[in-house]
Design an enzyme around this catalytic site. Structure first.
Site, PDB file in Angstrom:
ATOM      1  N   HIS A   1       1.944   0.683   9.872  1.00 61.49           N
ATOM      2  CA  HIS A   1       1.709  -0.414   8.920  1.00 61.49           C
ATOM      3  C   HIS A   1       2.927  -0.760   8.076  1.00 61.49           C
ATOM      4  O   HIS A   1       2.855  -1.659   7.252  1.00 61.49           O
ATOM      5  CB  HIS A   1       0.555  -0.059   7.975  1.00 61.49           C
ATOM      6  CG  HIS A   1       0.926   1.001   6.964  1.00 61.49           C
ATOM      7  ND1 HIS A   1       0.938   2.336   7.261  1.00 61.49           N
ATOM      8  CD2 HIS A   1       1.320   0.898   5.677  1.00 61.49           C
ATOM      9  CE1 HIS A   1       1.308   3.017   6.195  1.00 61.49           C
ATOM     10  NE2 HIS A   1       1.557   2.179   5.218  1.00 61.49           N
TER      11      HIS A   1
HETATM   12  C1  UD1 Z   1       0.786  -0.824   0.630  1.00 57.70           C
HETATM   13  C2  UD1 Z   1       2.031  -0.179   0.033  1.00 57.70           C
HETATM   14  C3  UD1 Z   1       2.583   0.842   1.005  1.00 57.70           C
HETATM   15  C4  UD1 Z   1       1.511   1.847   1.402  1.00 57.70           C
HETATM   16  C5  UD1 Z   1       0.268   1.127   1.925  1.00 57.70           C
HETATM   17  C6  UD1 Z   1      -0.821   2.116   2.169  1.00 57.70           C
HETATM   18  C7  UD1 Z   1       3.453  -1.580  -1.411  1.00 57.70           C
HETATM   19  C8  UD1 Z   1       4.714  -2.320  -1.499  1.00 57.70           C
HETATM   20  N1  UD1 Z   1       3.100  -1.156  -0.190  1.00 57.70           N
HETATM   21  O1  UD1 Z   1       1.181  -1.523   1.790  1.00 57.70           O
HETATM   22  O2  UD1 Z   1       3.642   1.553   0.407  1.00 57.70           O
HETATM   23  O3  UD1 Z   1       2.020   2.690   2.410  1.00 57.70           O
HETATM   24  O4  UD1 Z   1      -0.171   0.176   0.935  1.00 57.70           O
HETATM   25  O5  UD1 Z   1      -1.761   1.651   3.070  1.00 57.70           O
HETATM   26  O6  UD1 Z   1       2.789  -1.379  -2.412  1.00 57.70           O
HETATM   27  N2  UD1 Z   1      -4.942  -6.190   3.213  1.00 57.70           N
HETATM   28  C9  UD1 Z   1      -6.296  -6.371   3.435  1.00 57.70           C
HETATM   29  N3  UD1 Z   1      -7.173  -5.568   2.770  1.00 57.70           N
HETATM   30  C10 UD1 Z   1      -6.785  -4.628   1.883  1.00 57.70           C
HETATM   31  C11 UD1 Z   1      -5.414  -4.464   1.654  1.00 57.70           C
HETATM   32  C12 UD1 Z   1      -4.507  -5.254   2.334  1.00 57.70           C
HETATM   33  O7  UD1 Z   1      -6.698  -7.210   4.216  1.00 57.70           O
HETATM   34  O8  UD1 Z   1      -7.648  -3.928   1.321  1.00 57.70           O
HETATM   35  C13 UD1 Z   1      -3.978  -7.012   3.995  1.00 57.70           C
HETATM   36  C14 UD1 Z   1      -3.616  -8.335   3.324  1.00 57.70           C
HETATM   37  O9  UD1 Z   1      -3.444  -9.258   4.335  1.00 57.70           O
HETATM   38  C15 UD1 Z   1      -2.285  -8.020   2.677  1.00 57.70           C
HETATM   39  C16 UD1 Z   1      -1.657  -6.997   3.608  1.00 57.70           C
HETATM   40  O10 UD1 Z   1      -2.753  -6.243   4.116  1.00 57.70           O
HETATM   41  O11 UD1 Z   1      -1.490  -9.164   2.542  1.00 57.70           O
HETATM   42  C17 UD1 Z   1      -0.664  -6.067   2.937  1.00 57.70           C
HETATM   43  O12 UD1 Z   1      -1.253  -5.421   1.803  1.00 57.70           O
HETATM   44  P1  UD1 Z   1      -0.329  -4.857   0.614  1.00 57.70           P
HETATM   45  O13 UD1 Z   1      -1.190  -4.135  -0.346  1.00 57.70           O
HETATM   46  O14 UD1 Z   1       0.563  -5.917   0.097  1.00 57.70           O
HETATM   47  O15 UD1 Z   1       0.622  -3.842   1.342  1.00 57.70           O
HETATM   48  P2  UD1 Z   1       0.318  -2.704   2.387  1.00 57.70           P
HETATM   49  O16 UD1 Z   1       0.952  -3.064   3.672  1.00 57.70           O
HETATM   50  O17 UD1 Z   1      -1.136  -2.374   2.362  1.00 57.70           O
HETATM   51  N1  UDP Z   2      -6.367   7.292   6.494  1.00 57.06           N
HETATM   52  C1  UDP Z   2      -7.746   7.090   6.553  1.00 57.06           C
HETATM   53  N2  UDP Z   2      -8.236   6.256   7.541  1.00 57.06           N
HETATM   54  C2  UDP Z   2      -7.440   5.609   8.434  1.00 57.06           C
HETATM   55  C3  UDP Z   2      -6.028   5.819   8.351  1.00 57.06           C
HETATM   56  C4  UDP Z   2      -5.529   6.657   7.365  1.00 57.06           C
HETATM   57  O1  UDP Z   2      -8.502   7.670   5.769  1.00 57.06           O
HETATM   58  O2  UDP Z   2      -7.950   4.879   9.280  1.00 57.06           O
HETATM   59  C5  UDP Z   2      -5.798   8.170   5.428  1.00 57.06           C
HETATM   60  C6  UDP Z   2      -4.922   9.296   5.932  1.00 57.06           C
HETATM   61  O3  UDP Z   2      -5.689  10.448   6.186  1.00 57.06           O
HETATM   62  C7  UDP Z   2      -3.923   9.497   4.799  1.00 57.06           C
HETATM   63  C8  UDP Z   2      -3.829   8.125   4.163  1.00 57.06           C
HETATM   64  O4  UDP Z   2      -4.930   7.374   4.635  1.00 57.06           O
HETATM   65  O5  UDP Z   2      -4.394  10.418   3.831  1.00 57.06           O
HETATM   66  C9  UDP Z   2      -2.526   7.473   4.533  1.00 57.06           C
HETATM   67  O6  UDP Z   2      -2.547   6.151   4.082  1.00 57.06           O
HETATM   68  P1  UDP Z   2      -1.527   5.059   4.608  1.00 57.06           P
HETATM   69  O7  UDP Z   2      -1.002   5.463   5.936  1.00 57.06           O
HETATM   70  O8  UDP Z   2      -2.230   3.758   4.495  1.00 57.06           O
HETATM   71  O9  UDP Z   2      -0.401   5.068   3.484  1.00 57.06           O
HETATM   72  P2  UDP Z   2       0.971   5.862   3.253  1.00 57.06           P
HETATM   73  O10 UDP Z   2       0.665   7.312   3.202  1.00 57.06           O
HETATM   74  O11 UDP Z   2       1.916   5.475   4.343  1.00 57.06           O
HETATM   75  O12 UDP Z   2       1.451   5.320   1.959  1.00 57.06           O
END
Ligand code: UD1
Ligand code: UDP
Length: 362
Positions: free
Chosen positions: A205
């Protein structure tokens, strides 16, 4: 003493859960402010329910937008809540926009900030998270480092050593607390018809990977190659950002890949623990793979978790299909007898004790 906990994304909920539960059980004066950066059911409520967390007192519901809009919205809305609550300390965890904005809002109100998972560095300025980590560390009053390496990085950056505490990472608390139940209760292996240690688990992601059509296509192509080579199912719970980009770029997902929605924490822990290998660009999953002794192949050129490379639980593979295939071969040939460098699972307790000592003695 009043503690404010600010969180907003899936990994922050998981990594803050132990601290919230302790605050609750010990009857401490605390509140949770959820920014609403993550809001989809399976990125938020599903995780909350598995971890049996009480509902946050506040939800800012900021949703998704650009980095600046997101950060600014949190900054503005969090300020109002913090002005009303005026906690003695605000805790944030990790490196998201929620973390930076939450820490900054507190810092401008002269509220002390405690940064959980401080001192991580990828040395990659292209990652939005790298900026968030550096800035948050440098406005924090208490810095809770998961490892000695993280502590060294902060000292190199001239952070006052008196503010730095080596506590371990709360991800170990989360895994230890939930893995037994997850293995017993989760039915995901039966549902997906998976044999233990006979499938690959994928997550990707990172913005640098999935917002680029060529890179995302290359990752997906590598998964097809992997399937052709090993004939193991390839299970891919797709993050909403990735889902959005696959649609936007109109990429065809190879039929070899079993794409599913993100799953709840118990199912994911079970999927991780039972996988033959995990391919990921997630930070938390590199840690969990190490803790659960499952080989990890990181789809990036760098990691802010170099401890996993040193222990041998992880390898950097980038996004080129050939290199990914070679990296999988290397990792499947390794014995999973590495140590967990992220602490003993008592990180939440350590952190709360440090905070209580600080405020009782001051
Ligand atoms: C964010 C964090 C990243 C973290 C990740 C965990 C920042 C800069 N990035 O990235 O460090 O690893 O969360 O998962 O803060 N969206 C949905 N539903 C949701 C959330 C997001 O549909 O509940 C979609 C939207 O289209 C959104 C995109 O995901 O535009 C990105 O979401 P965003 O929270 O901006 O960043 P992440 O890629 O989730
Ligand atoms: N995770 C989850 N369901 C999923 C994928 C990930 O519960 O389908 C959990 C995973 O066990 C870990 C956390 O989400 O604890 C990691 O989140 P993510 O990869 O979104 O973020 P990052 O750690 O890269 O910030």
């Amino acid at each position: 003493m009043k503690i404010g906990i600010i969180l907003g994304t899936r990994p922050e909920i998981i990594k803050m859960a132990g601290i919230i539960t302790l605050c609750e059980n010990e009857g401490l004066d605390y509140f949770v402010l959820h920014t609403g950066q993550h809001y989809s059911y399976n990125m938020d409520r599903a995780i909350y329910q598995d971890l049996k967390l009480p509902d946050p007192r506040y939800n800012l519901k900021i949703g998704s937008s650009t980095h600046a809009q997101n950060t600014a919205a949190i900054l503005e809305k969090a300020e109002s809540v913090l002005q009303k609550e005026m906690p003695d300390i605000v805790l944030v965890e990790g490196d998201t926009n929620t973390v930076l904005a939450g820490a900054l809002a507190a810092s401008k109100l002269k509220i002390k900030v405690g940064h959980v998972e401080a001192g991580l560095r990828s040395d990659d300025p292209n990652m939005p998270e790298e900026m968030n980590r550096i800035l948050t560390d440098h406005i924090s009053h208490l810095l809770f480092c998961p490892t000695a390496l993280a502590r060294e990085r902060l000292i190199k950056e001239k952070v006052d050593p008196g503010r730095i505490y080596l506590t371990g990472n709360t991800i170990v608390d989360a895994v230890n607390r939930n893995i037994g139940f997850a293995l017993k209760k989760s039915r995901i292996l039966q549902r997906l018809k998976l044999g233990k240690k006979k499938y690959f688990l994928i997550t990707a992601h990172r913005q640098e990977n999935v917002d680029n059509k060529k890179t995302l296509s290359s990752i997906l192509a590598s998964l097809e190659t992997l399937y052709n080579r090993y004939n193991w199912p390839v299970i891919y719970p797709v993050h909403p950002r990735t889902d959005k980009m696959i649609r936007k770029f109109k990429i065809r997902i190879p039929s070899a890949i079993k794409v599913i929605d993100p799953v709840n924490y118990f199912d994911f822990l079970n999927l991780e623990a039972s996988a033959g290998a995990i391919l990921t660009d997630s930070g938390g999953i590199q840690e969990e793979a190490c803790i659960l002794k499952v080989p990890c192949i990181t789809l990036r050129e760098n990691t802010e978790r170099p401890e996993t490379l040193k222990e041998g639980s992880n390898i950097l593979a980038g996004t080129d299909p050939e290199r990914i295939l070679r990296s999988v071969e290397v990792m499947l040939g390794r014995k999973a007898n590495w140590d967990n460098p992220f602490g003993d699972g008592k990180t939440g307790e350590n952190i709360l004790k440090i905070i209580q000592d600080q405020f009782i003695s001051s």
